[in-house]
Design a protein around this motif. Structure first.
Motif, PDB file in Angstrom:
ATOM      1  N   ASP A  37       0.824  -1.201   0.000  1.00  0.00           N
ATOM      2  CA  ASP A  37       0.000   0.000   0.000  1.00  0.00           C
ATOM      3  C   ASP A  37       0.861   1.255   0.000  1.00  0.00           C
ATOM      4  O   ASP A  37       0.553   2.232  -0.686  1.00  0.00           O
ATOM      5  CB  ASP A  37      -0.937   0.006   1.212  1.00  0.00           C
ATOM      6  N   ASP A  41       0.835   4.135  -2.853  1.00  0.00           N
ATOM      7  CA  ASP A  41       0.590   5.537  -2.488  1.00  0.00           C
ATOM      8  C   ASP A  41       1.720   6.436  -2.958  1.00  0.00           C
ATOM      9  O   ASP A  41       1.488   7.550  -3.439  1.00  0.00           O
ATOM     10  CB  ASP A  41       0.395   5.670  -0.977  1.00  0.00           C
ATOM     11  N   GLY A  45       1.429   9.398  -5.652  1.00  0.00           N
ATOM     12  CA  GLY A  45       1.882  10.738  -5.293  1.00  0.00           C
ATOM     13  C   GLY A  45       2.857  11.298  -6.312  1.00  0.00           C
ATOM     14  O   GLY A  45       2.773  12.471  -6.689  1.00  0.00           O
TER      15      GLY A  45
END
Length: 59
Positions: A37, A41, A45
């Protein structure tokens, strides 16, 4: 016997697809879930910041 040769490829593909789905579902979660995860992420980003900077440069 023609019907057997006509049915074998779809049956083989269906069995492979079911096996693939089962493997994906079984591999979800577990001890590496937090690391996966975090990696996703971070990639999102980076993508978002590169998109934002490219739109800022063009304006």
């Amino acid at each position: 016997m023609d019907y057997v040769s006509a049915l074998v490829p779809p049956v083989v593909m269906a069995a492979f697809f079911i096996g693939l789905v089962v493997t994906i579902v079984k591999s979800q979660g577990g001890p590496n879930k937090a690391k996966e995860d975090a990696a996703v992420d971070m990639a999102i980003g980076r993508f978002g910041s590169s998109q934002q900077s490219s739109t800022d440069d063009g304006a």
